[in-house]
Design a protein around this motif. Structure first.
Motif, PDB file in Angstrom:
ATOM      1  N   LEU A 171       6.048 -17.625  37.491  1.00  0.00           N
ATOM      2  CA  LEU A 171       6.167 -18.788  38.350  1.00  0.00           C
ATOM      3  C   LEU A 171       5.749 -18.398  39.771  1.00  0.00           C
ATOM      4  O   LEU A 171       6.588 -18.042  40.608  1.00  0.00           O
ATOM      5  N   PRO A 172       4.446 -18.432  40.084  1.00  0.00           N
ATOM      6  CA  PRO A 172       3.979 -17.997  41.411  1.00  0.00           C
ATOM      7  C   PRO A 172       4.335 -19.013  42.495  1.00  0.00           C
ATOM      8  O   PRO A 172       4.119 -20.203  42.324  1.00  0.00           O
ATOM      9  N   VAL A 173       4.896 -18.527  43.609  1.00  0.00           N
ATOM     10  CA  VAL A 173       5.244 -19.379  44.752  1.00  0.00           C
ATOM     11  C   VAL A 173       4.888 -18.644  46.040  1.00  0.00           C
ATOM     12  O   VAL A 173       4.753 -17.432  46.068  1.00  0.00           O
ATOM     13  N   ASN A 174       4.733 -19.401  47.125  1.00  0.00           N
ATOM     14  CA  ASN A 174       4.541 -18.817  48.446  1.00  0.00           C
ATOM     15  C   ASN A 174       5.902 -18.528  49.067  1.00  0.00           C
ATOM     16  O   ASN A 174       6.728 -19.436  49.174  1.00  0.00           O
ATOM     17  N   LEU A 175       6.150 -17.308  49.480  1.00  0.00           N
ATOM     18  CA  LEU A 175       7.447 -16.946  50.041  1.00  0.00           C
ATOM     19  C   LEU A 175       7.275 -16.208  51.358  1.00  0.00           C
ATOM     20  O   LEU A 175       6.259 -15.534  51.600  1.00  0.00           O
ATOM     21  N   LEU A 176       8.288 -16.379  52.217  1.00  0.00           N
ATOM     22  CA  LEU A 176       8.516 -15.472  53.330  1.00  0.00           C
ATOM     23  C   LEU A 176       9.600 -14.524  52.824  1.00  0.00           C
ATOM     24  O   LEU A 176      10.778 -14.872  52.797  1.00  0.00           O
ATOM     25  N   PRO A 177       9.255 -13.321  52.361  1.00  0.00           N
ATOM     26  CA  PRO A 177      10.212 -12.486  51.610  1.00  0.00           C
ATOM     27  C   PRO A 177      11.505 -12.206  52.355  1.00  0.00           C
ATOM     28  O   PRO A 177      12.589 -12.275  51.793  1.00  0.00           O
ATOM     29  N   VAL A 178      11.428 -11.913  53.659  1.00  0.00           N
ATOM     30  CA  VAL A 178      12.637 -11.559  54.410  1.00  0.00           C
ATOM     31  C   VAL A 178      13.540 -12.775  54.554  1.00  0.00           C
ATOM     32  O   VAL A 178      14.743 -12.721  54.264  1.00  0.00           O
ATOM     33  N   GLU A 179      12.934 -13.890  55.016  1.00  0.00           N
ATOM     34  CA  GLU A 179      13.752 -15.088  55.238  1.00  0.00           C
ATOM     35  C   GLU A 179      14.346 -15.616  53.935  1.00  0.00           C
ATOM     36  O   GLU A 179      15.501 -16.020  53.870  1.00  0.00           O
ATOM     37  N   PHE A 180      13.526 -15.614  52.843  1.00  0.00           N
ATOM     38  CA  PHE A 180      14.055 -16.113  51.577  1.00  0.00           C
ATOM     39  C   PHE A 180      15.113 -15.169  51.026  1.00  0.00           C
ATOM     40  O   PHE A 180      16.049 -15.596  50.347  1.00  0.00           O
ATOM     41  N   GLY A 181      14.978 -13.866  51.317  1.00  0.00           N
ATOM     42  CA  GLY A 181      16.030 -12.928  50.912  1.00  0.00           C
ATOM     43  C   GLY A 181      17.346 -13.241  51.584  1.00  0.00           C
ATOM     44  O   GLY A 181      18.418 -13.158  50.979  1.00  0.00           O
TER      45      GLY A 181
END
Length: 766
Positions: free
Chosen positions: A638-648
């Motif tokens: 399920l590919p999505v666009n993420l801001l890894p730090v903020e979404f973490g």
């Protein structure tokens, strides 16, 4: 399996009630201000009709009270109308014996009053209709129709036509049904009665659906829904959604069919319509079975059967039990399905239903008999199914109905064309008369001015030329003035927006600076308060060693003072830490977001992040609590666009909230087994992430405020009220997704995040 839902209208007199609190409040005030008992009773009857649309139990309570007041002053008309309302409500609750008893009393009170007696007969028709005894219903409605025609009561005729049409529709006499429904709609349109138009349109859509005319059916449902929402007719919305669920099922869109059926069930529960709630839940269960979610389907259909049995309405009981048979048949459990099918047909023995759904249910039962080896019963049941199907969808039946539809549509277009032509004729006549008068005036003016025109021709020409020049200059100046004014307005608006943007940017920087400056002294305060508590402990230890040198009074005073000082320092430390957390969350809120988006598989991201978030949350609250973590990820990427730090940080906050509420419930509920579930799936081209716990849940009145800044359900020392606020900002503003929370107090809390399915980078939000 499809359902055919009908809509029966309250026909005891007056216009259909609007389900609006302001109207009920207004009637309550008028009742309190009424100067006579009869006026008060008439207003109470009007309020009873209003409550029928929104709360059937409240309507029953008020009707009983009104009957007692009417009997006390011997006001027969007021008692008769109250009993009619009560009969209608009892029918909805399935208490037909009480409904008929009240109608008999209302009939006795109405003798000698044709208009009132007509409404009693309408109520008889409605009561029999709710029992699915449509022959008896039509007989009483035809009787009331004769009286309404004699009294020239168009409002009553509108309601009678509608209910006769419903009865014929349930008997699959489609031409008769459509003819009466069209008559009802025509009267409603002439009276500009939007509510009754909504009723008629939804029932006409039901007929189109039975014909198999999906396009016409959907368009008519949408027209009816629009008017129903405009007039706040929730029972019309309910029936429209219930039937739209069938259409989505025919289109093989089972998920949308399920969601629409659940929407109908929730509306039915809100109104108090147990029968329709049972039917809608049964539909939703069927959609789950079609998706092979049999465990969920079993739970939902059992709930539907319980509610249907309590409703005592044959059609709803039939639909619930036949759906149970269908769900079992889908699981190849035909032997278990047969008793439920047989039960569903047993309740229809005394009814007059000949609809398509009944034939379909017979066909399914025949298949079950065949699979279990009972071939004689299979053949007999299949013959019943074929006979009903031939009757309902016969060429003559559908052809006549189609012709009526086309004739009605043509008549409507012809009426519009005639009205437009009449309008054009009136305008043409007005223009002609104006032209004649103008021409006569011009001739008279020419005769009078002929001599003066010849002598002053040159002067007039010169004057006209100068006047034209002045007019031209004036128009040019006005255009220039408008352009300048528009330009000035735009410049002023742009200037204001720039000033406001600059002010907000300055305020953000100022706020961030203030937060940074406050945190340092606040940390000193927290550290000194902790150190002071340690020093106080040392003082207490020293005084304990030398307590013999103090008198008893001095010892008590010293102990009281040190205890109070210790409590104060504890509070300072506790509130200082709470304030520090708020300021730290504000720093996160005010800091600039990362603009580096990463396309990643959400399943892979959760696999890497979940363990860290879970351990961090347990360490914060109580590591010894045996929380069971269940992570269920979609089988596909399920590919999505993420801001890894903020979404973490978002994920950390959600897991922390769930662990906190599970720990709190463990402390309060003995034997409680805490569970935390994290799931992903694909829903309509969107990636869905759900975090669900079985903790304390959230009160309904608090759910609407959860995303407000500084609102928290935790104690002051535990929460800041900024976590969910910043999480929603990250999901919706930066990741272009959606975030919502569902919860039932003391049962569960479920957070749902929807993110766009993508394989490209998003444009960062600035």
């Amino acid at each position: 399996m499809k359902y055919f839902c009908t809509l029966l209208l309250l026909l005891t007199g007056g216009k259909p009630a609007l389900a609006q609190t302001p109207k009920i409040d207004s009637l309550s005030r008028l009742i309190r201000q009424a100067k006579t008992d009869t006026a008060r009773i008439n207003l109470a009857n009007a309020k009873t009709a209003l409550l029928t649309q929104t709360n059937i139990d409240s309507s029953i309570s008020l009707a009983l009270k009104t009957i007692e007041q009417s009997k006390r002053i011997n006001y027969k008309k007021g008692e008769a109308y109250a009993r009619m309302h009560l009969s209608y409500n009892y029918s909805f609750k399935g208490n037909y014996a009480a409904a008929k008893a009240n109608l008999k009393r209302a009939e006795a009170l109405s003798l000698g009053d044709s208009a009132q007696l007509m409404r009693v007969y309408i109520n008889y028709g409605t009561t029999y209709g709710m029992q699915s005894k449509y022959d008896s219903s039509i007989a009483f409605l035809e009787k009331s129709k004769v009286m309404a025609e004699r009294l020239a009561d168009s409002s009553a005729l509108r309601r009678i036509y509608m209910n006769i049409g419903i009865s014929y529709s349930m008997q699959s006499n489609l031409p008769q049904a459509l003819q009466y429904l069209q008559k009802s709609l025509t009267i409603a349109e002439a009276q500009h009665d939007m509510g009754s138009q909504a009723f008629s349109l939804v029932n006409m859509a039901n007929t189109y659906k039975t014909m198999g005319n999906v396009k016409e059916s959907v368009q008519t449902y949408q027209k009816g829904l629009k008017l129903a929402k405009q007039e706040s007719f929730k029972n019309v919305e309910l029936n429209a959604y219930a039937n739209l669920a069938d259409i989505y099922d025919e289109m093989h869109n089972t998920q949308k069919a399920y969601e629409t059926a659940i929407k109908a069930a929730n509306l039915a529960k809100e109104i108090g319509d147990d029968g329709m709630q049972a039917t809608s839940l049964a539909k939703a269960a069927k959609m789950l079975a079609d998706q092979k979610k049999f465990a969920q389907a079993d739970l939902l259909i059992k709930q539907a059967i319980t509610i249907a049995d309590a409703s005592n309405q044959p059609l709803n009981i039939h639909q619930a039990y036949s759906n149970m048979g269908y769900i079992l048949k889908r699981q190849d459990r035909c032997a278990e399905a047969i008793p439920f099918y047989e039960k569903s047909f047993a309740v229809l023995k005394e009814t007059d239903i000949y609809d398509q759904q009944t034939g379909k249910s017979y066909e399914e039962l025949a298949a079950c008999y065949e699979q279990t080896g009972n071939f004689p019963r299979a053949l007999a049941t299949f013959r019943k199914s074929a006979a009903i199907a031939d009757s309902v969808r016969s060429k003559e039946n559908v052809q006549k109905t189609t012709e009526l539809t086309m004739t009605y549509a043509f008549d409507k277009k012809q009426q519009v064309a005639q009205a437009e032509q009449q309008k054009q004729n009136v305008l043409a006549q007005a223009r002609q008369r104006a032209l004649q008068w103008g021409l006569g005036f011009v001739v008279l003016l020419a005769a009078v001015s002929f001599y003066a025109y010849r002598t002053k021709q040159k002067a007039n020409l010169l004057l006209q030329f100068q006047k034209q020049q002045l007019e031209t200059q004036k128009l040019q100046l006005e255009d220039q003035k408008k352009q300048l004014q528009t330009t000035l307005t735009e410049l002023q608006q742009t200037q204001q927006e720039l000033l406001q943007a600059e002010k907000m940017a300055t305020m953000g920087k100022l706020t961030k600076g203030i937060v940074d400056r406050i945190l340092n002294p606040l940390n000193y305060i927290n550290n000194f308060s902790r150190t002071a508590r340690e020093l106080l402990g040392e003082i207490q230890a020293v005084t304990q060693k030398h307590q013999d040198s103090f008198s008893a009074e001095e010892q008590d005073e010293l102990e009281e003072t040190t205890t109070m000082l210790e409590q104060n320092l504890t509070k300072i430390h506790e509130h200082g830490n709470s304030t520090a957390r708020i300021l730290q969350d504000m720093q996160k809120l005010l800091k600039e977001r990362s603009s580096s988006y990463v396309v990643t598989d959400i399943n892979l991201y959760l696999t890497q992040q979940m363990d860290t978030s879970f351990k961090k949350a347990l360490a914060t609250h109580m590591p010894t609590v045996p929380i069971k973590l269940n992570v269920s990820l979609a089988p596909q990427a399920l590919p999505v666009n993420l801001l890894p730090v903020e979404f973490g940080e978002v994920l950390d906050g959600l897991i922390d909230n769930s662990c906190y509420t599970l720990v709190e419930k463990c402390r309060r509920v003995k034997g409680f087994e805490p569970r935390l579930e994290v799931t992903t799936c694909l829903v309509d081209d969107q990636v869905q992430l759900q975090v669900r716990d079985n903790g304390r849940g959230i009160a309904q009145k608090e759910i609407a405020q959860l995303f407000s800044p500084f609102f928290t359900t935790k104690p002051t020392a535990k929460g800041t009220g900024l976590g969910l606020y910043t999480s929603k900002e990250v999901v919706e503003e930066y990741l272009q997704g959606q975030m919502r929370i569902n919860s039932i107090e003391n049962e569960y809390t479920q957070v749902t995040i929807l993110l766009p399915l993508t394989s490209t980078f998003l444009t960062p939000v600035v």
